[in-house]
Enzyme design. Structure first.
Site: not given
Ligand code: PLP
Length: 425
Positions: A71-72, A185, A213, A233, A235, A271, A359
């Site tokens: 996601g990032t 989130n 989310q 994302s 996970h 890759t 944190c």
């Molecule tokens: N965006 C939201 C709303 C999220 O909750 C998160 C992860 O907690 C992310 C982006 C980031 O995703 P990733 O952990 O796959 O980088």
């Protein structure tokens, strides 16, 4: 010890069927998906099947799906890539009506975050986002701000909702992107994305949404939402960590973030993480089948948890209770309690949940999301997030309801903060 995991918004376990689908790509089918030999072509076929599965989840075309590291990266790519695109000399039609002509910009700019610059006198690109985005969006916007990009952070009301009229008022001729998350989130609040997307479309402004989310929790249709760019994302939807996707609508132009080989048509080189991509695809497919029944069952358990906690514990409130929310998320304010202390005390009793706080340097700051919805510093620090998942059971919710009131009462008895909060559960 009984262990109850109520932190699915942080991450989800890999579904056994997802793991089974991934395993061959670590061993027998390990080949590089770019190799032209038979094993390579088998890996390529698996990655392309996953692309179709992710596209199906979003009602998109497979060619519109770019695999990323999560996601990032997807959020960074959408935002940096849109700003870099806006800096190219020819872009889109100017805004109608009173909008002044878009000023000439400088020559094509490499897309990296460190290279953004503006011709003196020209208006810098402008972004619109919200005050409650995930750090993956907020910090990206802030990095661009330091380079001269103008950013509007839309406020939200007490239920965490953006006002589409405020969005309209924030539009500028040089607005290069609207980026507004789908589900928050911390609160689970769902923004009125279809309306937001319509406004973006009306003004021909690219629209990105962070759907990390919401993917896997509620149905997603990029056409109904008028989304041009969408991040997800693996996970968060019972897939592996370190893999995600960016949806890019056909015809929408975004500059690439990384340069390298010819993978993913050169747009996102490196890759391919075939096992991870296969896992994301399988997770997307499973989610599509179970989404409706999961949502009904999980929201009933979430509502039971919220009702039970409010009945059993005085001076307790559900944050953003009146907004449309994802089925699994409850954010609860336990007045007079230090949230981190409650998380630790609950962990000792076997319950995993979280404070919605970042944190940094040893100090836990109150959540920017909770302060944005009008909570005081103390209220924000007294709020906890419980996020349920596909495997959460009624027995686990009963355990949580039996356990949490006692722990809250114990902490309140120790707390010097407020005598009135000490009533026994
Ligand atoms: N965006 C939201 C709303 C999220 O909750 C998160 C992860 O907690 C992310 C982006 C980031 O995703 P990733 O952990 O796959 O980088």
């Amino acid at each position: 010890m009984t262990r109850v995991y109520l932190d699915h918004n942080a991450t989800t376990p890999v579904d056994p069927a997802v793991l089974d689908a991934m395993l061959p790509y670590f061993s027998a089918d390990f080949a590089n998906a770019s190799s032209i030999h038979t094993p390579g072509q088998r890996a390529r076929a698996a990655a392309e099947t996953a692309r179709e599965q992710v596209a199906a989840l979003l009602h998109a075309k497979p060619a519109e799906i770019i695999f990323t590291s999560g996601g990032t990266e997807s959020d960074n790519h959408a935002i940096f890539g849109s700003v870099a695109q806006a800096l190219l000399p020819v872009r889109r039609e100017p805004l109608p009506a009173t909008a002044p002509t878009r000023p000439a910009t400088n020559a094509p700019t490499p897309p990296s975050s460190s290279s953004t610059s503006f011709t003196s006198g020209s208006a810098a690109p402008h972004l619109i986002t919200t005050a409650i985005e995930h750090e993956a969006v907020l910090n990206t916007c802030q990095a661009l701000e330091q380079q001269g990009v103008a950013v509007t952070y839309l406020s939200v009301n007490r239920d965490g909702l953006v006002d589409p009229q405020e969005l309209r008022a924030a539009l500028r001729p040089e607005t290069a992107l609207i980026t507004i998350m789908h589900a928050n989130n911390e609160l689970g609040v769902l923004q009125p994305l279809a309306e937001i997307g319509r406004i973006a479309k009306e003004h021909k402004i690219p629209f990105h949404t962070d759907a990390v989310q919401s993917a896997g929790k509620i149905p997603l249709d990029v056409n109904a939402l008028h989304a041009d760019l969408l991040s997800l994302s693996a996970h968060k939807l019972y897939g592996p960590k370190g893999v995600g996707a960016l949806y890019v609508r056909t015809g929408v132009k975004v500059q690439q973030l990384l340069y390298g080989g010819h993978h993913q048509r050169g747009f996102r080189p490196g890759t391919e993480n075939v096992a991870g991509i296969v896992g994301l695809g399988k997770a997307a497919e499973l989610t599509q089948h179970s989404l409706a029944s999961d949502a009904a069952r999980i929201s009933a358990l979430r509502d039971q948890l919220e009702r039970g906690l409010l009945e059993r514990i005085p001076h307790t409130r559900v944050n953003a209770a009146n907004a449309p929310r994802t089925p699994n998320t409850a954010n609860i304010l336990f007045s007079g309690i230090a949230g981190e202390a409650l998380v630790i005390a609950l962990d000792l009793k076997g319950i995993a949940c979280s404070v919605g706080a970042a944190c940094s340097s040893g100090a836990v700051e109150p959540s920017h999301v909770l302060t944005a919805i009008g909570l005081s510093h103390d209220e924000a620090k007294s709020s906890l997030r419980f996020s349920l998942g596909r495997h959460t059971t009624a027995a686990e919710i009963t355990f949580a309801l039996d356990t949490i009131p006692h722990v809250v009462a114990q902490l309140r008895a120790l707390s010097p903060i407020n005598e009135t909060h000490r009533a026994a559960p």
